[in-house]
Design a protein around this motif. Sequence first.
Motif, short mmCIF file in Angstrom:
data_model
loop_
_atom_site.label_atom_id
_atom_site.label_comp_id
_atom_site.label_asym_id
_atom_site.label_seq_id
_atom_site.Cartn_x
_atom_site.Cartn_y
_atom_site.Cartn_z
N ASP A 111 -74.00 -52.38 -38.94
CA ASP A 111 -73.75 -53.36 -37.88
C ASP A 111 -74.77 -53.18 -36.76
O ASP A 111 -75.35 -52.10 -36.58
N PRO A 112 -75.06 -54.23 -35.99
CA PRO A 112 -76.11 -54.19 -34.97
C PRO A 112 -75.96 -53.07 -33.95
O PRO A 112 -76.95 -52.44 -33.56
N ALA A 113 -74.73 -52.81 -33.50
CA ALA A 113 -74.52 -51.76 -32.50
C ALA A 113 -74.89 -50.39 -33.06
O ALA A 113 -75.52 -49.56 -32.37
N THR A 114 -74.50 -50.14 -34.30
CA THR A 114 -74.84 -48.87 -34.94
C THR A 114 -76.34 -48.73 -35.14
O THR A 114 -76.93 -47.67 -34.90
N GLN A 115 -76.98 -49.81 -35.54
CA GLN A 115 -78.42 -49.80 -35.74
C GLN A 115 -79.15 -49.48 -34.44
O GLN A 115 -80.08 -48.63 -34.42
N LEU A 116 -78.76 -50.12 -33.36
CA LEU A 116 -79.41 -49.89 -32.06
C LEU A 116 -79.22 -48.45 -31.60
O LEU A 116 -80.18 -47.79 -31.17
N ALA A 117 -78.00 -47.93 -31.71
CA ALA A 117 -77.72 -46.57 -31.27
C ALA A 117 -78.49 -45.55 -32.10
O ALA A 117 -79.05 -44.58 -31.56
N ARG A 118 -78.56 -45.76 -33.40
CA ARG A 118 -79.30 -44.84 -34.27
C ARG A 118 -80.78 -44.82 -33.93
O ARG A 118 -81.41 -43.77 -33.89
N LEU A 119 -81.35 -46.00 -33.70
CA LEU A 119 -82.78 -46.09 -33.41
C LEU A 119 -83.13 -45.42 -32.08
O LEU A 119 -84.12 -44.69 -31.98
N MET A 120 -82.31 -45.64 -31.07
CA MET A 120 -82.55 -45.03 -29.77
C MET A 120 -82.48 -43.50 -29.88
O MET A 120 -83.32 -42.79 -29.32
N HIS A 121 -81.50 -43.01 -30.61
CA HIS A 121 -81.32 -41.56 -30.76
C HIS A 121 -82.42 -40.96 -31.62
O HIS A 121 -82.98 -39.90 -31.30
N ARG A 122 -82.77 -41.62 -32.70
CA ARG A 122 -83.76 -41.08 -33.65
C ARG A 122 -85.16 -41.01 -33.07
O ARG A 122 -85.87 -40.01 -33.22
N ASP A 123 -85.58 -42.09 -32.40
CA ASP A 123 -86.96 -42.19 -31.93
C ASP A 123 -87.12 -41.94 -30.44
O ASP A 123 -88.24 -42.02 -29.91
N GLY A 124 -86.02 -41.66 -29.75
CA GLY A 124 -86.09 -41.41 -28.32
C GLY A 124 -86.55 -42.61 -27.53
O GLY A 124 -87.30 -42.48 -26.55
N LEU A 125 -86.10 -43.80 -27.93
CA LEU A 125 -86.52 -45.04 -27.28
C LEU A 125 -85.51 -45.50 -26.25
O LEU A 125 -84.31 -45.18 -26.33
N SER A 126 -85.98 -46.27 -25.28
CA SER A 126 -85.06 -46.94 -24.37
C SER A 126 -84.38 -48.08 -25.11
O SER A 126 -84.82 -48.47 -26.20
N GLN A 127 -83.33 -48.63 -24.53
CA GLN A 127 -82.64 -49.74 -25.19
C GLN A 127 -83.58 -50.93 -25.35
O GLN A 127 -83.58 -51.59 -26.40
N GLU A 128 -84.40 -51.20 -24.34
CA GLU A 128 -85.33 -52.33 -24.41
C GLU A 128 -86.35 -52.14 -25.53
O GLU A 128 -86.65 -53.07 -26.29
#
Length: 278
Positions: A184-201
Amino acid sequence: MMTRNLGFLSLTCLTSWWPLSAVRERQSGCGREKVVPVLKQVNSNAVYMFLVGLTGGIASGKSTVSSQLRELGCPIIDADVVARKVVEPHSPAYRLVVQHFGQEVLLENGEIDRQKLGHIIFSSPEKRRLLNSITHPEIHKAMLKQILLFFIRGYRYVVLDVPLLFETRRLTRFLNHTVVVYCDPATQLARLMHRDGLSQEEAEQRIAAQMPLNEKRGLASHVIENSGSREDTHRQVFKLHTKLEDSMEFLFVRAIVVAAVAGLGGLFLYTVKHSCQP
């Protein structure tokens, strides 16, 4: 039947029927068999190889599914791994990347800085298309070589792990099955931010650069739901693996490949023989 040039070297060899006799010595994983590549009339004992496309979205868990399939003994061709190899220093694609993107995308050791190049292409659709036009033909050539090697080794099917499978659509016509790893989109966003150290934007920008997972889900013949636990994903992967093992929808390889290989081998032996004569 001839196909359009897709930049995939000799991909027409994957669009026709290639029946092969085989000595059925089943081993664990992916129905591997010892195959004798001899042209025969199609019969109930013929063995065929087909291709399975695996894709997903950034941080959807495709790598997890790919690893689980590999643990089950499935041959995996990872387009990301191939992509890194085709842009190694002094390769044709490497020279074109440096020519179009400049020395600033290089590390001190001369290798391409994938993170820096990633920032450039994710912020510019035009530059992303340019990079794809440079690397994709080389990636497809390298993948075809690996497919043929797996075919020779006697595998029933090969999994092509391709992040942009549906975006480019270069390979889909040659696949019997396509698999999307979805979350789901929320899980995808949270995983990407945590994995790559990215901001939400930054994370949202990278996700937006790809086809939405919901759209990919509608195009796939199989979906692995990866929003839950690793154990639940593994159960789905094992079920898919079993289904593919029993599949009778085969993608055949054109006999011209065998004829070409045999012809080149004969030409080589003929040349060597006559060059050794006084």
